[in-house]
Design a protein around this motif. Sequence first.
Motif, PDB file in Angstrom:
ATOM      1  N   ALA A  98       0.899  -1.096   0.034  1.00 27.44           N
ATOM      2  CA  ALA A  98      -0.085  -0.132   0.184  1.00 27.44           C
ATOM      3  C   ALA A  98       0.866   1.554  -0.040  1.00 27.44           C
ATOM      4  N   SER A  99       2.076   1.105   0.615  1.00 27.50           N
ATOM      5  CA  SER A  99       3.028   2.272   0.476  1.00 27.50           C
ATOM      6  C   SER A  99       4.349   2.055  -0.157  1.00 27.50           C
ATOM      7  N   ASP A 100       4.449   0.906  -0.901  1.00 26.98           N
ATOM      8  CA  ASP A 100       5.512   0.518  -1.407  1.00 26.98           C
ATOM      9  C   ASP A 100       5.500   0.667  -3.098  1.00 26.98           C
ATOM     10  N   PRO A 101       5.822   1.842  -3.561  1.00 28.15           N
ATOM     11  CA  PRO A 101       5.581   1.821  -5.109  1.00 28.15           C
ATOM     12  C   PRO A 101       6.227   0.806  -5.966  1.00 28.15           C
ATOM     13  N   SER A 102       7.479   0.763  -5.597  1.00 30.17           N
ATOM     14  CA  SER A 102       8.361  -0.346  -6.606  1.00 30.17           C
ATOM     15  C   SER A 102       7.686  -1.670  -6.533  1.00 30.17           C
ATOM     16  N   GLY A 103       7.230  -2.143  -5.310  1.00 34.20           N
ATOM     17  CA  GLY A 103       6.688  -3.375  -4.910  1.00 34.20           C
ATOM     18  C   GLY A 103       5.163  -3.501  -5.702  1.00 34.20           C
ATOM     19  N   GLN A 162      -1.358   3.060  -9.008  1.00 35.21           N
ATOM     20  CA  GLN A 162       0.098   3.113  -8.717  1.00 35.21           C
ATOM     21  C   GLN A 162       0.583   4.588  -8.128  1.00 35.21           C
ATOM     22  N   TRP A 163      -0.165   5.504  -8.744  1.00 34.61           N
ATOM     23  CA  TRP A 163       0.186   6.984  -8.494  1.00 34.61           C
ATOM     24  C   TRP A 163      -0.313   7.365  -7.089  1.00 34.61           C
ATOM     25  N   GLN A 164      -1.339   6.607  -6.816  1.00 39.17           N
ATOM     26  CA  GLN A 164      -1.910   6.882  -5.352  1.00 39.17           C
ATOM     27  C   GLN A 164      -1.099   6.170  -4.406  1.00 39.17           C
ATOM     28  N   VAL A 165      -0.482   4.926  -4.641  1.00 39.57           N
ATOM     29  CA  VAL A 165       0.592   4.460  -3.880  1.00 39.57           C
ATOM     30  C   VAL A 165       1.796   5.168  -3.605  1.00 39.57           C
ATOM     31  N   CYS A 166       2.427   5.882  -4.904  1.00 40.06           N
ATOM     32  CA  CYS A 166       3.471   6.894  -4.640  1.00 40.06           C
ATOM     33  C   CYS A 166       3.050   8.237  -3.776  1.00 40.06           C
ATOM     34  N   ASN A 167       2.065   8.731  -3.924  1.00 36.60           N
ATOM     35  CA  ASN A 167       1.519   9.830  -3.155  1.00 36.60           C
ATOM     36  C   ASN A 167       1.550   9.320  -1.673  1.00 36.60           C
ATOM     37  N   ARG A 168       1.003   8.120  -1.233  1.00 35.07           N
ATOM     38  CA  ARG A 168       1.046   7.670   0.247  1.00 35.07           C
ATOM     39  C   ARG A 168       2.501   7.325   0.438  1.00 35.07           C
ATOM     40  N   THR A 170       5.196   8.699  -0.123  1.00 36.53           N
ATOM     41  CA  THR A 170       5.818  10.345  -0.013  1.00 36.53           C
ATOM     42  C   THR A 170       5.213  11.225   0.745  1.00 36.53           C
ATOM     43  N   ALA A 171       3.951  10.668   1.334  1.00 35.79           N
ATOM     44  CA  ALA A 171       3.220  11.612   2.203  1.00 35.79           C
ATOM     45  C   ALA A 171       2.822  12.861   1.412  1.00 35.79           C
ATOM     46  N   LEU A 172       2.475  12.518   0.251  1.00 39.86           N
ATOM     47  CA  LEU A 172       2.069  14.048  -0.742  1.00 39.86           C
ATOM     48  C   LEU A 172       0.551  13.933  -0.840  1.00 39.86           C
ATOM     49  N   MET A 173      -0.034  15.076  -0.561  1.00 38.67           N
ATOM     50  CA  MET A 173      -1.401  15.427  -0.923  1.00 38.67           C
ATOM     51  C   MET A 173      -1.528  16.116  -2.189  1.00 38.67           C
ATOM     52  N   PRO A 174      -2.174  15.350  -3.139  1.00 43.01           N
ATOM     53  CA  PRO A 174      -2.194  16.067  -4.606  1.00 43.01           C
ATOM     54  C   PRO A 174      -3.315  17.227  -4.492  1.00 43.01           C
ATOM     55  N   THR A 175      -2.779  18.023  -5.502  1.00 42.93           N
ATOM     56  CA  THR A 175      -4.080  19.263  -5.628  1.00 42.93           C
ATOM     57  C   THR A 175      -5.138  18.684  -5.993  1.00 42.93           C
ATOM     58  N   LEU A 176      -6.089  19.503  -6.338  1.00 41.37           N
ATOM     59  CA  LEU A 176      -7.690  19.181  -6.697  1.00 41.37           C
ATOM     60  C   LEU A 176      -7.415  18.473  -7.844  1.00 41.37           C
ATOM     61  N   ASP A 177      -6.701  19.262  -8.874  1.00 38.34           N
ATOM     62  CA  ASP A 177      -6.630  18.905 -10.302  1.00 38.34           C
ATOM     63  C   ASP A 177      -6.071  17.529 -10.570  1.00 38.34           C
ATOM     64  N   GLU A 178      -4.664  17.334  -9.738  1.00 39.31           N
ATOM     65  CA  GLU A 178      -4.008  16.340  -9.726  1.00 39.31           C
ATOM     66  C   GLU A 178      -5.126  15.036  -9.039  1.00 39.31           C
ATOM     67  N   TYR A 179      -5.910  15.397  -8.172  1.00 41.40           N
ATOM     68  CA  TYR A 179      -6.317  14.264  -7.506  1.00 41.40           C
ATOM     69  C   TYR A 179      -7.515  13.553  -8.371  1.00 41.40           C
ATOM     70  N   LEU A 180      -8.306  14.579  -9.116  1.00 42.85           N
ATOM     71  CA  LEU A 180      -9.249  14.162 -10.111  1.00 42.85           C
ATOM     72  C   LEU A 180      -8.762  13.484 -11.262  1.00 42.85           C
ATOM     73  N   THR A 181      -7.495  13.732 -11.776  1.00 39.64           N
ATOM     74  CA  THR A 181      -6.718  12.941 -12.819  1.00 39.64           C
ATOM     75  C   THR A 181      -6.355  11.426 -12.100  1.00 39.64           C
ATOM     76  N   ARG A 241      -7.566   5.102   9.318  1.00 44.38           N
ATOM     77  CA  ARG A 241      -6.585   6.021   9.020  1.00 44.38           C
ATOM     78  C   ARG A 241      -6.289   5.852   7.423  1.00 44.38           C
ATOM     79  N   GLN A 242      -7.149   6.019   6.527  1.00 43.27           N
ATOM     80  CA  GLN A 242      -6.744   5.904   5.346  1.00 43.27           C
ATOM     81  C   GLN A 242      -7.254   7.216   4.413  1.00 43.27           C
ATOM     82  N   THR A 243      -7.520   8.198   5.115  1.00 45.77           N
ATOM     83  CA  THR A 243      -8.151   9.316   4.491  1.00 45.77           C
ATOM     84  C   THR A 243      -7.171  10.409   4.123  1.00 45.77           C
ATOM     85  N   ASP A 244      -5.736   9.679   3.903  1.00 50.21           N
ATOM     86  CA  ASP A 244      -4.854  10.620   3.158  1.00 50.21           C
ATOM     87  C   ASP A 244      -5.153  11.247   1.831  1.00 50.21           C
TER      88      ASP A 244
END
Length: 360
Positions: A98-103, A162-168, A170-181, A241-244
Amino acid sequence: MSSDTFTTDALALPFFCPIGPAVHPHAEEAERRALTWVDAMGFARSEKERARTLATRSADFYARFAPEADPDRLWLAVCWVYWGFAFDDARCDEGPLASDPSGFARTAAHTQRALEIPGPLRTGDTFADAVHDLGERFRACATPVQNRRFHHAHQAWLTGVQWQVCNRATALMPTLDEYLTMRLHAAGGEPTYAMLEMVNGEEVPAREMDDPAVRALTEMAVCVAALDNDRHSFARESSRRQTDQNLLTVLMAHEGSTPEQALHQGVSLRDSVLCRFLGLSESVRAHASRSLNRYIDDLAHGIRGNIDWAARTPRYAAADRGGAPRPVAPAPSHWTDTPLPEGHDPRGLPSIAWWWQVHI
C-alpha cells in the motif's frame, strides 16, 4: 468539527441524481454463481477474508449497472467486481504494497499480464491466477474489440492506483486537479464500465466509442461515481486511518476549507459534472446507434446504482474499537432535484475542463 460529525453530515446530505433506479432481475443467481467462482479461485484465503469479500455485495452492485444484461454474462462481471474489491483491499489500500511503489508496480504489471495472456497459465499468485481465469472466460464470450477495451481500462486502473501508492509513500497530498486525474483511473470505474459491452453482448462502433463526446460521457460517469464513493467511504477510511487521499481531505488541505465547506465544495463540483453529463448525453443520443444508446443508458444506471448500492453495503461502514463494522449514519433516505450552487468552477480545472468544450 469531529470526524464523526463530518461523516454523518457527508452521508446524510441529499443526493442530486434525477436518474431512476434499476436492478437486474437475476442478481441473486449472478451472486450464487460468482461466489462459487470466488471459492474455487482461493484468493479469499480465510473465513475473515471471505466474509469481507462477500460484504462488498458485488452482485447487487453490478446488477444495478447492467439491469438488462445477458444473465449468462452478468455473473462474470460480478466475479471481476468481487475480485477487484478483494485485490484493492489486499494489495492497494492495505498490506505491505500500500505504500511500496516499486513493489506495487511489479505486482500490477504481473497481474495485468496474467489478464492479457491467452491459454493455460499458472503464476503461483492467487489474484493473478483468478484474473487470468476471468480473462479466458471473457475471451470466450466477448469480441476481440470488447476484450481489448477492457484490458486497456484495466491497465489504466492499475496505473492510477500506482500513482496513489506513490503519493502515500511520500506523504504527498495531491492538488484538486491532480486528484481528479488520479481518481478517474484509481477508482476502478473504467474497467467497471468497460464490461458493459461484454455483458450486454453489444459492441459500440469505434467511430462512436472513440468520439470525444462519448469519451467525455464515460469519464464523467466515472468521476461522479468516484466522488460519491469519496463521501460514502470517508467513514470506513477514517476508522482505518486511510483518509490521506479523498476529495474532502484534498479540499481541506489545499483550500483551507472546514469539513463542512469541503463537503459542500465537493458535492457542488460533483453536481456540476452530473449536470454536464445529463445535458451532453441527451445531445449524443439524438444521433446514436442502438448499441451506443444502451451504453449511455448503463452509464446513467451506474451513477444511480452506485449510490443505491453504497447505501446498503457493509463495505462503507466504519469499524468500532473491536473491529466490527458499524454504520455511522442512516442510509440516505431522500434525494434532491436541485444541484448545489456552483462553488469550484470545474471549467477552471485543466484535467476536466474539456468536458464542457466538446461539441456534437
